[in-house]
Design a protein around this motif. Structure first.
Motif, PDB file in Angstrom:
ATOM      1  N   LYS A   1      17.596  -5.573   5.643  1.00 57.87           N
ATOM      2  CA  LYS A   1      16.840  -6.403   4.712  1.00 57.87           C
ATOM      3  C   LYS A   1      15.330  -6.263   4.830  1.00 57.87           C
ATOM      4  CE  LYS A   1      20.477  -9.927   4.569  1.00 57.87           C
ATOM      5  NZ  LYS A   1      20.801 -11.348   4.835  1.00 57.87           N
ATOM      6  N   ASN A   2      14.826  -5.954   5.999  1.00 58.99           N
ATOM      7  CA  ASN A   2      13.377  -5.916   6.189  1.00 58.99           C
ATOM      8  C   ASN A   2      13.022  -4.820   7.189  1.00 58.99           C
ATOM      9  OD1 ASN A   2      10.712  -6.763   5.769  1.00 58.99           O
ATOM     10  ND2 ASN A   2      10.778  -8.156   7.503  1.00 58.99           N
ATOM     11  N   LYS A   3      12.429  -3.751   6.718  1.00 57.22           N
ATOM     12  CA  LYS A   3      12.213  -2.576   7.560  1.00 57.22           C
ATOM     13  C   LYS A   3      10.921  -2.636   8.364  1.00 57.22           C
ATOM     14  CE  LYS A   3      15.073   0.270   4.612  1.00 57.22           C
ATOM     15  NZ  LYS A   3      15.243   1.511   3.833  1.00 57.22           N
ATOM     16  N   GLY A   4      10.395  -3.847   8.528  1.00 58.74           N
ATOM     17  CA  GLY A   4       9.186  -4.018   9.324  1.00 58.74           C
ATOM     18  C   GLY A   4       8.993  -5.483   9.665  1.00 58.74           C
ATOM     19  N   LEU A   5       7.747  -5.856   9.889  1.00 58.37           N
ATOM     20  CA  LEU A   5       7.386  -7.250  10.161  1.00 58.37           C
ATOM     21  C   LEU A   5       6.560  -7.781   9.002  1.00 58.37           C
ATOM     22  CD1 LEU A   5       6.170  -6.965  13.875  1.00 58.37           C
ATOM     23  CD2 LEU A   5       8.496  -7.461  13.051  1.00 58.37           C
ATOM     24  N   ASP A   6       6.803  -9.045   8.622  1.00 59.40           N
ATOM     25  CA  ASP A   6       5.955  -9.729   7.641  1.00 59.40           C
ATOM     26  C   ASP A   6       5.106 -10.741   8.390  1.00 59.40           C
ATOM     27  OD1 ASP A   6       7.122  -8.257   5.661  1.00 59.40           O
ATOM     28  OD2 ASP A   6       8.427  -9.860   4.937  1.00 59.40           O
ATOM     29  N   ILE A   7       3.793 -10.619   8.219  1.00 58.68           N
ATOM     30  CA  ILE A   7       2.846 -11.450   8.970  1.00 58.68           C
ATOM     31  C   ILE A   7       1.973 -12.197   7.974  1.00 58.68           C
ATOM     32  CG2 ILE A   7       1.063 -11.439  10.749  1.00 58.68           C
ATOM     33  CD1 ILE A   7       2.108  -8.610  11.525  1.00 58.68           C
ATOM     34  N   GLY A   8       1.930 -13.524   8.093  1.00 59.81           N
ATOM     35  CA  GLY A   8       1.178 -14.344   7.166  1.00 59.81           C
ATOM     36  C   GLY A   8      -0.307 -14.400   7.491  1.00 59.81           C
ATOM     37  N   GLY A   9      -1.067 -14.946   6.547  1.00 64.12           N
ATOM     38  CA  GLY A   9      -2.507 -15.080   6.725  1.00 64.12           C
ATOM     39  C   GLY A   9      -3.150 -15.530   5.434  1.00 64.12           C
ATOM     40  N   LYS A  10      -4.464 -15.385   5.352  1.00 60.18           N
ATOM     41  CA  LYS A  10      -5.216 -15.773   4.166  1.00 60.18           C
ATOM     42  C   LYS A  10      -5.695 -14.527   3.432  1.00 60.18           C
ATOM     43  CE  LYS A  10      -8.370 -18.106   6.269  1.00 60.18           C
ATOM     44  NZ  LYS A  10      -7.995 -17.774   7.651  1.00 60.18           N
ATOM     45  N   ALA A  11      -5.828 -14.661   2.120  1.00 65.04           N
ATOM     46  CA  ALA A  11      -6.344 -13.546   1.324  1.00 65.04           C
ATOM     47  C   ALA A  11      -7.714 -13.140   1.852  1.00 65.04           C
ATOM     48  CB  ALA A  11      -6.439 -13.950  -0.144  1.00 65.04           C
ATOM     49  N   GLY A  12      -7.883 -11.867   2.100  1.00 64.63           N
ATOM     50  CA  GLY A  12      -9.155 -11.353   2.603  1.00 64.63           C
ATOM     51  C   GLY A  12      -9.194 -11.167   4.097  1.00 64.63           C
ATOM     52  N   ASP A  13      -8.175 -11.670   4.827  1.00 66.16           N
ATOM     53  CA  ASP A  13      -8.135 -11.443   6.276  1.00 66.16           C
ATOM     54  C   ASP A  13      -8.146  -9.947   6.577  1.00 66.16           C
ATOM     55  OD1 ASP A  13      -8.076 -14.124   6.806  1.00 66.16           O
ATOM     56  OD2 ASP A  13      -5.976 -14.200   7.456  1.00 66.16           O
ATOM     57  N   ALA A  14      -8.765  -9.586   7.698  1.00 65.62           N
ATOM     58  CA  ALA A  14      -8.883  -8.174   8.069  1.00 65.62           C
ATOM     59  C   ALA A  14      -7.533  -7.603   8.478  1.00 65.62           C
ATOM     60  CB  ALA A  14      -9.885  -8.014   9.207  1.00 65.62           C
ATOM     61  N   VAL A  15      -7.244  -6.415   7.974  1.00 68.52           N
ATOM     62  CA  VAL A  15      -6.093  -5.625   8.403  1.00 68.52           C
ATOM     63  C   VAL A  15      -6.657  -4.410   9.121  1.00 68.52           C
ATOM     64  CG1 VAL A  15      -4.091  -4.276   7.652  1.00 68.52           C
ATOM     65  CG2 VAL A  15      -4.692  -6.385   6.440  1.00 68.52           C
ATOM     66  N   VAL A  16      -6.204  -4.173  10.369  1.00 70.25           N
ATOM     67  CA  VAL A  16      -6.783  -3.088  11.157  1.00 70.25           C
ATOM     68  C   VAL A  16      -5.721  -2.043  11.481  1.00 70.25           C
ATOM     69  CG1 VAL A  16      -8.468  -4.678  12.160  1.00 70.25           C
ATOM     70  CG2 VAL A  16      -6.334  -4.186  13.396  1.00 70.25           C
ATOM     71  N   ALA A  17      -6.176  -0.844  11.794  1.00 71.08           N
ATOM     72  CA  ALA A  17      -5.266   0.231  12.189  1.00 71.08           C
ATOM     73  C   ALA A  17      -4.599  -0.135  13.506  1.00 71.08           C
ATOM     74  CB  ALA A  17      -6.031   1.541  12.325  1.00 71.08           C
ATOM     75  N   ALA A  18      -3.279   0.016  13.563  1.00 68.60           N
ATOM     76  CA  ALA A  18      -2.535  -0.347  14.774  1.00 68.60           C
ATOM     77  C   ALA A  18      -2.657   0.706  15.858  1.00 68.60           C
ATOM     78  CB  ALA A  18      -1.061  -0.574  14.432  1.00 68.60           C
ATOM     79  N   ALA A  19      -3.156   1.892  15.496  1.00 67.93           N
ATOM     80  CA  ALA A  19      -3.365   2.967  16.473  1.00 67.93           C
ATOM     81  C   ALA A  19      -4.247   4.020  15.819  1.00 67.93           C
ATOM     82  CB  ALA A  19      -2.025   3.580  16.901  1.00 67.93           C
ATOM     83  N   ASP A  20      -4.800   4.903  16.634  1.00 72.40           N
ATOM     84  CA  ASP A  20      -5.585   6.015  16.083  1.00 72.40           C
ATOM     85  C   ASP A  20      -4.710   6.833  15.138  1.00 72.40           C
ATOM     86  OD1 ASP A  20      -7.511   5.145  17.836  1.00 72.40           O
ATOM     87  OD2 ASP A  20      -7.348   6.852  19.213  1.00 72.40           O
ATOM     88  N   GLY A  21      -5.304   7.324  14.071  1.00 75.49           N
ATOM     89  CA  GLY A  21      -4.521   8.139  13.152  1.00 75.49           C
ATOM     90  C   GLY A  21      -5.338   8.668  12.001  1.00 75.49           C
ATOM     91  N   ARG A  22      -4.621   9.159  11.004  1.00 73.80           N
ATOM     92  CA  ARG A  22      -5.250   9.714   9.806  1.00 73.80           C
ATOM     93  C   ARG A  22      -4.547   9.124   8.587  1.00 73.80           C
ATOM     94  NH1 ARG A  22      -4.079  14.309   6.823  1.00 73.80           N
ATOM     95  NH2 ARG A  22      -2.510  14.900   8.358  1.00 73.80           N
ATOM     96  N   VAL A  23      -5.310   8.797   7.557  1.00 73.99           N
ATOM     97  CA  VAL A  23      -4.750   8.198   6.345  1.00 73.99           C
ATOM     98  C   VAL A  23      -4.044   9.290   5.542  1.00 73.99           C
ATOM     99  CG1 VAL A  23      -5.237   6.903   4.233  1.00 73.99           C
ATOM    100  CG2 VAL A  23      -6.634   6.517   6.293  1.00 73.99           C
ATOM    101  N   VAL A  24      -2.738   9.119   5.339  1.00 73.52           N
ATOM    102  CA  VAL A  24      -2.003  10.098   4.527  1.00 73.52           C
ATOM    103  C   VAL A  24      -1.650   9.532   3.159  1.00 73.52           C
ATOM    104  CG1 VAL A  24      -1.076  11.389   6.476  1.00 73.52           C
ATOM    105  CG2 VAL A  24       0.219   9.446   5.575  1.00 73.52           C
ATOM    106  N   TYR A  25      -1.821   8.221   2.973  1.00 76.38           N
ATOM    107  CA  TYR A  25      -1.641   7.635   1.644  1.00 76.38           C
ATOM    108  C   TYR A  25      -2.434   6.354   1.549  1.00 76.38           C
ATOM    109  CZ  TYR A  25       0.322   5.753  -2.615  1.00 76.38           C
ATOM    110  OH  TYR A  25       0.447   5.254  -3.890  1.00 76.38           O
TER     111      TYR A  25
END
Length: 291
Positions: free
Chosen positions: A190-214
């Motif tokens: 049913k859910n292939k990850g985690l759903d984490i609540g918050g407020k609109a505009g809250d910062a979303v950060v990279a969970a590890a070093d990487g490269r943007v592929v999409y």
């Protein structure tokens, strides 16, 4: 006598006239086909015409169907989804398959989903791939890392085990992508990850070093989405964002702000976060540090 001749001539003329009229009447009942080019065209309507029967054309890559390292396109697939589920960059799929238009793929088409330089997995012959032991030097490029072992029976109904990650590729240092409250955990169906609540505009950060592929909104159900590739084994995905702050092919560092939380293609403000190992979803809670 003249009267009988006139009567005979009148009968012949009447017969010819009747035959002519009968011919006209029959032709009026079966008019020649006429193609109407005005009604539909004036409204801009597209009229589907069934083509004449012809031999079915072979779809691109059909000769590779069922081979390891190839994927057969199913209804509803997009190139981005195929890339995500195979742990690849969609742009690489375009290049490996020489696709002229990445938005046009056909059901039944067969796509290469591993790099051309990577040998397709061979049938089980009893050869076991062993990762390089920690602390030993990595083998030179092109050096085989397989060691032979005695053949062993394999149950016919058992699914093939996931290949081992290359040495060191499991050593990714993970961090939580947001500081919100967990509202839904991982579920294989049913859910292939985690759903984490918050407020609109809250910062979303990279969970590890990487490269943007999409970075975009082309994957239904994910809204504004970012996918990072951390190595040849791991991807992470960040969905439902309000704003995307990075671009494809950009390198990012762990903890770097990459988006702002939102509710795009979602019923509330939240971040849907996935970790994928060789394209397959895994429970992020097993990788993220305790909070």
């Amino acid at each position: 006598m003249f009267e009988s001749l006139n009567r005979g001539r009148n009968l012949v003329v009447a017969g010819v006239a009747a035959a002519f009229l009968a011919g006209c009447a029959s032709s009026s009942r079966t008019p020649a086909p006429v193609e109407d080019r005005t009604a539909g065209a004036s409204r801009g309507a597209a009229v589907a015409v069934e083509p004449a029967a012809s031999p079915a054309k072979a779809l691109p890559g059909a000769e590779n169907a069922g081979k390891p390292g190839y994927y057969t396109v199913k209804p509803g697939d997009t190139l981005v989804r195929i890339a995500l589920e195979n742990g690849q960059n969609w742009r690489d799929l375009v290049r490996w398959n020489t696709l002229e238009n990445p938005n046009v793929i056909e059901v039944g088409q067969v796509l290469r989903v591993v790099p051309p330089t990577v040998a397709a997995a061979a049938p089980d012959t009893g050869v076991v791939v062993r990762p390089v032991a920690s602390g030993t030097a990595a083998p030179a490029a092109g050096t085989p890392t397989q060691t032979a072992s005695a053949p062993r029976p394999v149950a016919a109904a058992s699914a093939p085990a996931a290949p081992a990650a290359p040495a060191g590729e499991d050593d990714v240092s993970w961090a939580w992508p947001v500081n919100g409250t967990l509202i839904a955990g991982y579920d294989e169906v049913k859910n292939k990850g985690l759903d984490i609540g918050g407020k609109a505009g809250d910062a979303v950060v990279a969970a590890a070093d990487g490269r943007v592929v999409y970075a975009g909104a082309g994957l239904r159900g994910y809204g504004n989405l970012i996918i990072l590739k951390h190595n040849n084994t791991y991807l992470s995905a960040y969905a439902h964002n309000q704003t995307l702050l990075v671009k494809e092919d950009q390198s990012v560092r762990k903890g770097q702000k990459i988006a702002e939380m939102g509710s795009s293609d979602a019923d509330r403000v939240k971040l849907h976060f996935e970790i994928r190992r060789q394209g397959k979803p895994v429970d992020p809670a097993r990788y993220l540090p305790a909070r």
